[in-house]
Scaffold this motif. Structure first.
Motif, short mmCIF file in Angstrom:
data_model
loop_
_atom_site.label_atom_id
_atom_site.label_comp_id
_atom_site.label_asym_id
_atom_site.label_seq_id
_atom_site.Cartn_x
_atom_site.Cartn_y
_atom_site.Cartn_z
N ASP A 105 -1.29 0.29 -30.51
CA ASP A 105 -1.21 1.21 -31.65
C ASP A 105 -0.43 0.58 -32.80
O ASP A 105 -0.84 0.68 -33.96
N ALA A 106 0.67 -0.09 -32.49
CA ALA A 106 1.47 -0.75 -33.53
C ALA A 106 0.67 -1.85 -34.22
O ALA A 106 0.81 -2.08 -35.43
N ALA A 107 -0.18 -2.52 -33.45
CA ALA A 107 -0.98 -3.62 -34.01
C ALA A 107 -2.22 -3.11 -34.72
O ALA A 107 -2.77 -3.79 -35.58
N GLY A 108 -2.68 -1.93 -34.33
CA GLY A 108 -3.94 -1.44 -34.86
C GLY A 108 -5.14 -2.11 -34.24
O GLY A 108 -6.26 -2.00 -34.73
N PRO B 252 -1.59 -6.76 -23.71
CA PRO B 252 -0.56 -5.71 -23.79
C PRO B 252 0.11 -5.44 -22.44
O PRO B 252 1.32 -5.18 -22.39
N LEU B 253 -0.66 -5.53 -21.35
CA LEU B 253 -0.09 -5.33 -20.02
C LEU B 253 0.91 -6.44 -19.69
O LEU B 253 1.99 -6.18 -19.15
N LEU B 254 0.55 -7.67 -20.01
CA LEU B 254 1.45 -8.78 -19.72
C LEU B 254 2.76 -8.63 -20.49
O LEU B 254 3.85 -8.81 -19.94
N LEU C 176 -9.99 2.22 -12.68
CA LEU C 176 -10.66 2.92 -13.77
C LEU C 176 -10.11 2.42 -15.10
O LEU C 176 -8.89 2.40 -15.31
N LYS C 177 -10.99 2.03 -15.96
CA LYS C 177 -10.58 1.58 -17.29
C LYS C 177 -9.98 2.76 -18.05
O LYS C 177 -10.54 3.86 -18.05
N GLY C 178 -8.82 2.54 -18.67
CA GLY C 178 -8.15 3.62 -19.38
C GLY C 178 -7.50 4.62 -18.46
O GLY C 178 -7.25 5.77 -18.87
N LYS D 243 -10.28 -1.45 -28.39
CA LYS D 243 -9.88 -0.51 -29.44
C LYS D 243 -8.60 0.21 -29.04
O LYS D 243 -8.42 0.57 -27.86
N PRO D 244 -7.69 0.44 -30.00
CA PRO D 244 -6.53 1.28 -29.70
C PRO D 244 -6.99 2.69 -29.34
O PRO D 244 -8.12 3.10 -29.69
N LEU D 245 -6.16 3.41 -28.64
CA LEU D 245 -6.55 4.77 -28.26
C LEU D 245 -6.64 5.66 -29.49
O LEU D 245 -5.84 5.52 -30.43
N PRO D 246 -7.60 6.59 -29.52
CA PRO D 246 -7.81 7.42 -30.72
C PRO D 246 -6.62 8.32 -31.05
O PRO D 246 -6.36 8.60 -32.22
N ASP D 247 -5.90 8.79 -30.02
CA ASP D 247 -4.72 9.64 -30.26
C ASP D 247 -3.59 9.13 -29.37
O ASP D 247 -3.35 9.65 -28.28
#
Length: 615
Positions: A22-25, A71-73, A238-240, A255-259
């Motif tokens: 989210d910070a990166a967009g 991001p996980l790493l 499961l993805k996400g 993609k970043p999460l929508p919310d």
């Protein structure tokens, strides 16, 4: 950690993955969320690693093959205390160490650059081979793969080799989340489809629910206790995972999460758990760097010796002088002459068979452990491994590649065996060194010099015999060249390398008998190129003629041209190169047909000088 704590840690890794993206967009949070439980268990219970000492010889090695899940790493690094909250939120920003795909150039805990899928497991095989046969310190190699990348052939080159070598220090964890970039993967959640394939290559397989931390913990323990075979943990995920709006949904890759605020709340909010990663056992590095005086082979001027023979003999001598040298072969060691090293140093010789991607990747893996690898095959076949060479450069890896049977001069075997693109391919690699010796003494010196260069180093060798033109005491600095013919009356400079040096010398001597003096430069260092010598030659003779046993695009001619792209006037320049598709013929017939033999050089030189006079 207890089960509840592991679950909480996994949720923290998910939340931090969401926050970083989210910070990166931008980024891949959903691919990170599927593997969060796997990472939590590994980090808290099984990885033995000292983040303060990433070079510790007994550290387990971890490779994130699905590099887009960075991001996980980075969330795991934060949990381990290696980075802080502020740095986590610099993800993908200018100047940040936390790149979109991790690289060891930025972070000391990253083993190899990933992001081109299918490379983590082959590199892991190289690291595991080093651990089993060279380092002998007992570290494990953990590779976290995605299920999509199992479609890559390089994964199965690695899987077969790991099974063949009984690499029980290698553990692959596959995040089988069912979804690739554009939709479902080939096998979806069919874990048995993957298990059958790995078992066919003699792997021990474990199938688990990747979101059951207790089951994952048991699977890791089973992998650690397995002897005589590598282990793959196939984890259904499961993805996400954990956010209803994205969990197991298509169309959300990358993609970043929508919310993100709602997702973080659904995941239980921001946490700041810290993990005490198990320290590695005490160990010391056993392999020496220098163990003796280097006695390179020596050849007499006038002898005829294939440069591939000189390569093999020099490599064997280098191996005697330095205990950190290793050699990898693509099952052509009798042709490349790498087998000379294997006979003298069998403990440091690795047969990779006809699997060039694996060979280069394994070299990269060994280089991460401080070894200096020389990987050899036909120049033409290195094209198959180009992506691995490219990624090795991104890693900042130091490896030596040697391509034999270069050019149409190999003769009757025909174009499928002729390396005619290799100079262009390797010149285009960032920070690479490209060398093309013309005789045995030059080859021997350059083989030794390669070991101390940085980045990707490439040496091109010749199949047939070539005359020895340099004495054994001559020096050949990387970035240099040799002027073999010169006079104050020179009307033209011929620039050649490798086999065409001898054609250029024959042409120069014959032209001198006609009264036309020409200069001859042996441009053995194709990259970096000797700009000063080329510019001086252009100033004194007014024109340059390059001749190369390579396609005209990207090879010697372009390397020479690069010396004049600083704004100064470009000299009159003509190029001879292989412009047609060769067939089968003798080496002499091939050079003539390509227009790069002595007769062709003479004709081009006369025409170029005549044209200059008329103009």
């Amino acid at each position: 950690m207890k089960t509840r704590q592991l679950t909480e840690l996994a949720q923290q890794l998910r939340v931090d993955s969401v926050r970083a993206a989210d910070a990166a967009g931008s980024g891949h949070p959903t691919s990170s969320m599927s593997a969060a439980d796997l990472m939590a268990v590994l980090l808290a219970h099984h990885l033995r690693y000292d983040f303060e000492r990433p070079a510790h010889p007994a550290n387990d090695r971890f490779i994130l093959s699905k590099g887009h899940a960075s991001p996980l790493l980075y969330a795991a690094y934060k949990a381990a205390g290696a980075i802080n909250e502020t740095e986590l939120l610099t993800y993908r920003k200018l100047g940040s160490r936390l790149e979109g795909h991790p690289t060891p150039r930025r972070l000391p805990w990253v083993e190899t650059a990933t992001g081109s899928l299918g490379q983590g497991l082959p590199v892991g095989v190289g690291v595991a081979l080093a651990g089993q046969r060279l380092d002998r310190t007992g570290y494990r190699v953990w590779v976290l793969c995605g299920d999509s990348e199992l479609a890559e052939g390089s994964v199965w080159e690695a899987a077969e080799h790991a099974g063949y070598e009984h690499l029980d220090n290698l553990i692959a964890i596959v995040d089988v989340n069912r979804l690739g970039q554009r939709g479902p993967t080939r096998h979806g959640h069919d874990l048995d489809a993957y298990a059958r394939r790995f078992r066919a290559f003699d792997w021990h397989t474990v199938e688990v629910d990747g979101h059951d931390v207790e089951a994952v913990d048991r699977a890791c323990a089973e992998a650690e206790s397995t002897t005589g075979a590598p282990t793959v943990i196939l984890a259904r995920t499961l993805k996400g995972k954990g956010v209803r709006a994205v969990q197991d949904h298509e169309g959300l890759h990358g993609k970043p999460l929508p919310d993100p605020a709602e997702a973080i709340a659904e995941l239980g909010g921001v946490r700041d758990l810290r993990v005490e990663v198990q320290p590695p056992p005490a160990a010391r590095t056993l392999h020496p760097v220098h163990s003796g005086h280097l006695e390179l082979p020596r050849y007499e001027v006038g002898d005829e010796v294939p440069t591939r023979d000189a390569y093999g003999q020099a490599l064997a001598a280098l191996g005697s002088a330095r205990g950190d040298i290793v050699a990898l072969d693509g099952e052509v060691g009798d042709s490349t002459r790498a087998e000379y090293f294997g006979k003298e140093h069998p403990d440091r010789y690795f047969q990779c068979y006809i699997a060039e991607q694996l060979m280069v990747a394994a070299a990269v893996g060994m280089a991460t452990r401080g070894w200096v690898p020389y990987a050899s095959t036909f120049a033409a076949f290195l094209t198959r491994a180009h992506d691995f060479v490219r990624m090795a450069s991104i890693s900042g890896s130091g490896i030596n590649l040697v391509g034999s049977h270069a050019g149409c001069a190999i003769g009757q075997d025909g174009p499928s065996q002729m390396g005619l693109e290799d100079l262009a391919m390797l010149r285009a690699v960032h920070g690479s060194t490209v060398l093309y010796p013309c005789d045995a003494n030059q080859t021997a010196k350059l083989v030794a010099a390669m070991a101390d260069q940085d980045g990707i180093r490439y040496l091109r060798t010749t199949r047939g015999k070539t005359p020895v033109v340099y004495g054994p005491t001559e020096e050949f600095p990387v970035g240099g060249s040799k002027v073999l013919r010169a006079s104050f009356e020179d009307r033209l400079t011929i620039v050649a390398a490798g086999v065409t040096v001898h054609e250029a010398l024959a042409a120069a001597d014959a032209l001198a008998e006609e009264g036309l003096r020409v200069r001859v430069i042996d441009l053995y260092s194709v990259k970096p190129v000797d700009r000063a010598t080329l510019r001086e030659a252009a100033a004194r003779t007014g024109a340059l003629l390059t001749v190369e046993d390579h396609h005209e695009e990207g090879g010697l001619g372009d390397a020479v041209l690069d010396a004049f792209l600083d704004g100064r006037p470009v000299p009159r320049l003509a190029r001879l190169a292989v412009r047609t598709m060769p067939g089968s013929a003798t080496p002499a017939e091939q050079l003539h047909a390509a227009g790069i033999d002595a007769g062709s050089v003479m004709a081009a030189a006369r025409l170029l000088v005549e044209h200059a006079v008329l103009v």
